[in-house]
Design a protein around this motif. Structure first.
Motif, PDB file in Angstrom:
ATOM      1  N   PRO A  62       0.825  -1.214   0.000  1.00  0.00           N
ATOM      2  CA  PRO A  62       0.000   0.000   0.000  1.00  0.00           C
ATOM      3  C   PRO A  62       0.860   1.267   0.000  1.00  0.00           C
ATOM      4  N   VAL A  63       0.456   2.232  -0.837  1.00  0.00           N
ATOM      5  CA  VAL A  63       1.246   3.443  -1.033  1.00  0.00           C
ATOM      6  C   VAL A  63       0.374   4.685  -0.854  1.00  0.00           C
ATOM      7  N   LEU A  64       0.904   5.650  -0.115  1.00  0.00           N
ATOM      8  CA  LEU A  64       0.311   6.989  -0.093  1.00  0.00           C
ATOM      9  C   LEU A  64       1.248   7.934  -0.816  1.00  0.00           C
ATOM     10  N   MET A  65       0.739   8.605  -1.842  1.00  0.00           N
ATOM     11  CA  MET A  65       1.447   9.731  -2.438  1.00  0.00           C
ATOM     12  C   MET A  65       0.760  11.005  -1.968  1.00  0.00           C
ATOM     13  N   HIS A  66       1.559  12.016  -1.679  1.00  0.00           N
ATOM     14  CA  HIS A  66       1.006  13.320  -1.323  1.00  0.00           C
ATOM     15  C   HIS A  66       1.878  14.375  -1.960  1.00  0.00           C
ATOM     16  N   GLY A  67       1.297  15.538  -2.252  1.00  0.00           N
ATOM     17  CA  GLY A  67       2.127  16.539  -2.878  1.00  0.00           C
ATOM     18  C   GLY A  67       1.389  17.718  -3.460  1.00  0.00           C
ATOM     19  N   TYR A  68       2.169  18.481  -4.202  1.00  0.00           N
ATOM     20  CA  TYR A  68       1.666  19.662  -4.906  1.00  0.00           C
ATOM     21  C   TYR A  68       2.663  20.014  -5.994  1.00  0.00           C
ATOM     22  N   THR A 119       1.532  15.115 -10.766  1.00  0.00           N
ATOM     23  CA  THR A 119       1.176  13.828 -10.171  1.00  0.00           C
ATOM     24  C   THR A 119      -0.331  13.653 -10.077  1.00  0.00           C
ATOM     25  N   GLU A 120      -1.034  14.696  -9.683  1.00  0.00           N
ATOM     26  CA  GLU A 120      -2.485  14.590  -9.552  1.00  0.00           C
ATOM     27  C   GLU A 120      -3.139  14.302 -10.904  1.00  0.00           C
ATOM     28  N   ALA A 121      -2.648  14.935 -11.962  1.00  0.00           N
ATOM     29  CA  ALA A 121      -3.190  14.679 -13.295  1.00  0.00           C
ATOM     30  C   ALA A 121      -2.973  13.225 -13.707  1.00  0.00           C
ATOM     31  N   ALA A 122      -1.816  12.654 -13.332  1.00  0.00           N
ATOM     32  CA  ALA A 122      -1.542  11.254 -13.652  1.00  0.00           C
ATOM     33  C   ALA A 122      -2.498  10.329 -12.904  1.00  0.00           C
ATOM     34  N   PHE A 123      -2.775  10.633 -11.648  1.00  0.00           N
ATOM     35  CA  PHE A 123      -3.731   9.830 -10.875  1.00  0.00           C
ATOM     36  C   PHE A 123      -5.107   9.871 -11.522  1.00  0.00           C
ATOM     37  N   LEU A 135      -5.243   7.711 -14.620  1.00  0.00           N
ATOM     38  CA  LEU A 135      -5.238   6.290 -14.276  1.00  0.00           C
ATOM     39  C   LEU A 135      -6.479   5.872 -13.492  1.00  0.00           C
ATOM     40  N   LYS A 136      -7.369   6.852 -13.242  1.00  0.00           N
ATOM     41  CA  LYS A 136      -8.589   6.614 -12.458  1.00  0.00           C
ATOM     42  C   LYS A 136      -8.270   6.083 -11.063  1.00  0.00           C
ATOM     43  N   LEU A 137      -7.240   6.663 -10.460  1.00  0.00           N
ATOM     44  CA  LEU A 137      -6.854   6.322  -9.096  1.00  0.00           C
ATOM     45  C   LEU A 137      -7.425   7.362  -8.138  1.00  0.00           C
ATOM     46  N   PRO A 138      -7.660   6.979  -6.884  1.00  0.00           N
ATOM     47  CA  PRO A 138      -8.348   7.886  -5.956  1.00  0.00           C
ATOM     48  C   PRO A 138      -7.512   9.091  -5.530  1.00  0.00           C
ATOM     49  N   ILE A 139      -8.188  10.230  -5.434  1.00  0.00           N
ATOM     50  CA  ILE A 139      -7.610  11.472  -4.916  1.00  0.00           C
ATOM     51  C   ILE A 139      -8.406  11.847  -3.673  1.00  0.00           C
ATOM     52  N   ALA A 140      -7.730  11.864  -2.536  1.00  0.00           N
ATOM     53  CA  ALA A 140      -8.411  12.007  -1.252  1.00  0.00           C
ATOM     54  C   ALA A 140      -8.654  13.465  -0.896  1.00  0.00           C
ATOM     55  N   MET A 141      -9.742  13.698  -0.168  1.00  0.00           N
ATOM     56  CA  MET A 141     -10.100  15.035   0.301  1.00  0.00           C
ATOM     57  C   MET A 141      -9.598  15.289   1.717  1.00  0.00           C
ATOM     58  N   SER A 142      -9.073  14.246   2.374  1.00  0.00           N
ATOM     59  CA  SER A 142      -8.583  14.372   3.746  1.00  0.00           C
ATOM     60  C   SER A 142      -7.697  13.178   4.054  1.00  0.00           C
ATOM     61  N   ALA A 143      -6.995  13.258   5.180  1.00  0.00           N
ATOM     62  CA  ALA A 143      -6.160  12.130   5.600  1.00  0.00           C
ATOM     63  C   ALA A 143      -7.025  10.905   5.885  1.00  0.00           C
ATOM     64  N   GLU A 144      -8.192  11.122   6.485  1.00  0.00           N
ATOM     65  CA  GLU A 144      -9.095  10.010   6.785  1.00  0.00           C
ATOM     66  C   GLU A 144      -9.563   9.329   5.500  1.00  0.00           C
ATOM     67  N   GLU A 145      -9.898  10.149   4.493  1.00  0.00           N
ATOM     68  CA  GLU A 145     -10.334   9.576   3.221  1.00  0.00           C
ATOM     69  C   GLU A 145      -9.194   8.839   2.538  1.00  0.00           C
ATOM     70  N   GLY A 166      -5.447   0.187  -2.316  1.00  0.00           N
ATOM     71  CA  GLY A 166      -4.018  -0.035  -2.110  1.00  0.00           C
ATOM     72  C   GLY A 166      -3.168   1.180  -2.406  1.00  0.00           C
ATOM     73  N   ILE A 167      -3.784   2.288  -2.849  1.00  0.00           N
ATOM     74  CA  ILE A 167      -3.034   3.485  -3.192  1.00  0.00           C
ATOM     75  C   ILE A 167      -3.961   4.694  -3.089  1.00  0.00           C
ATOM     76  N   ALA A 168      -3.388   5.844  -2.768  1.00  0.00           N
ATOM     77  CA  ALA A 168      -4.155   7.086  -2.723  1.00  0.00           C
ATOM     78  C   ALA A 168      -3.208   8.251  -2.946  1.00  0.00           C
ATOM     79  N   TYR A 169      -3.783   9.340  -3.420  1.00  0.00           N
ATOM     80  CA  TYR A 169      -3.044  10.592  -3.545  1.00  0.00           C
ATOM     81  C   TYR A 169      -3.741  11.627  -2.673  1.00  0.00           C
ATOM     82  N   LEU A 170      -2.974  12.262  -1.787  1.00  0.00           N
ATOM     83  CA  LEU A 170      -3.499  13.284  -0.891  1.00  0.00           C
ATOM     84  C   LEU A 170      -2.881  14.623  -1.278  1.00  0.00           C
ATOM     85  N   PRO A 171      -3.642  15.494  -1.954  1.00  0.00           N
ATOM     86  CA  PRO A 171      -3.089  16.797  -2.343  1.00  0.00           C
ATOM     87  C   PRO A 171      -2.753  17.642  -1.126  1.00  0.00           C
ATOM     88  N   LEU A 172      -1.744  18.468  -1.264  1.00  0.00           N
ATOM     89  CA  LEU A 172      -1.312  19.311  -0.154  1.00  0.00           C
ATOM     90  C   LEU A 172      -2.438  20.192   0.361  1.00  0.00           C
TER      91      LEU A 172
END
Length: 354
Positions: free
Chosen positions: A134-140, A150-154, A157-167, A176-182
């Motif tokens: 399992p991988v968490l990517m986060h960034g800006y 990175t967010e555009a790539a997610f 690929l139709k991968l999830p972009i989270a609205m919060s740390a909980e999400e 198994g993977i998520a992207y958390l924008p800054l």
């Protein structure tokens, strides 16, 4: 009336009350031989004030530029990171978090330089996620001068972009993977990193975000552009008692392995520092002589689907994934990690677009 009869103000009695933040600036600017760095506790308090909008813009600019000018210390970075974790409430009660929601690997992505092209490392992370890492990517980096963020790539690929740390935790449990924008970690952080065009320089915020590890993953894979920051990250991680960190001088400042020369993986493993040299993945003679392909999403997706044979890109994907697999504890040796990833790439799951 002569000037002799004018009442002169008493400077001490009329001095305006000092701003609470000014004491931290005083430590920086007292002159040669008297100025000093902040302690970890002072850095925590100072950056907490910044995050709470209790600092005047002039003070903020002076604070960030002085840290940039002389270089932030591991103690200062550790204090600032602890401030972010506290203010952004990134320290959940571990007893309330299911094991399946924990990322095994934290993968920050904050580079936006002129050399940044397509984010091949996102496909590396996806390979890990497809194979129970399992991988968490986060960034800006949506402010890229050129290239694809990175967010555009997610999204592609139709991968999830989270609205919060909980999400993000929920997304990791399901996918198994998520992207958390800054902007969804703490909006003030995005505001601060967005000051770069105004200040003309990166700030210590760019450094601390790579070590933030918002979901307390067991390992982290960091990329830097300037070699001087390789050891700063490791030393800061040691102060924060982060269990396992790997730092490389990566492509464009991301954790992406360059294929045509050896790459030193600077390790922190349970308090112990070491280096592991990974040999070049490709010979220089294999480097394409033609201009690099355009940084287009069509090319990115075509390589992933196997429709485009891009030796350079595939080497970056596999090489970065092998380093990440090693950091995540899925392999004990370089050859073992690279062999593992060869199988992952050959058997990757591709969602066909309709």
């Amino acid at each position: 009336m002569s000037d002799d009869h004018l009442e002169q103000p008493d400077d001490e009695n009329h001095m305006p009350e000092a701003h609470p933040f000014s004491g931290y600036l005083r430590q920086f600017f007292r002159g040669p031989g008297r100025s000093r760095s902040l302690t970890r506790d002072e850095a925590f308090d100072a950056f907490s004030m910044v995050l709470r909008d209790e600092v005047d813009p002039i003070q903020l600019g002076a604070y960030l530029l002085m840290l940039r000018y002389r270089g932030e210390t591991p103690d200062e970075l550790a204090g600032m990171i602890e401030a972010v974790r506290t203010i952004a409430r990134l320290e959940p009660d571990e007893s309330d978090v299911p094991a399946a929601c924990h990322p095994m690997l934290d993968w920050p992505s904050y580079a936006a330089g002129r050399t940044r092209g397509l984010p091949w490392f996102v496909l590396s992370a996806l390979l890990l996620a497809q194979n129970k890492v399992p991988v968490l990517m986060h960034g800006y980096n949506s402010h890229l001068i050129k290239g694809v963020g990175t967010e555009a790539a997610f999204k592609a690929l139709k991968l999830p972009i989270a609205m919060s740390a909980e999400e993000a935790r929920s997304d990791i449990e399901r996918h198994g993977i998520a992207y958390l924008p800054l902007r969804h970690i703490h909006p003030k952080l995005q505001e601060l990193i967005g000051l770069r065009p105004l200040l003309g320089l990166r700030s210590p915020v760019n450094t601390l975000l790579r070590l933030l590890n918002p979901l307390q993953a067991k390992a982290a894979f960091l990329g830097v552009f300037h070699p001087a920051f390789l050891d700063v990250h490791r030393e800061t991680g040691k102060l924060l008692a982060l269990p396992r960190i790997g730092v490389i001088k990566g492509g464009g400042g991301e954790a992406e392995r360059t294929p045509y020369k050896h790459v030193d993986l600077r390790l922190l493993d349970n308090g112990v520092l070491s280096d592991l040299r990974w040999p070049a993945a490709l010979a220089r003679s294999e480097k394409p002589e033609d201009d690099a392909p355009p940084a287009k999403m069509e090319h990115f997706m075509g390589v992933w689907r196997g429709e485009i044979e891009d030796i350079d890109a595939i080497a970056k994907i596999k090489g970065s994934a092998a380093m990440a697999a090693y950091l995540a504890g899925r392999a004990d040796y370089i050859d073992e990690a690279e062999s593992l990833v060869e199988g992952w790439w050959a058997n990757r799951k591709i969602k066909r677009q309709r």
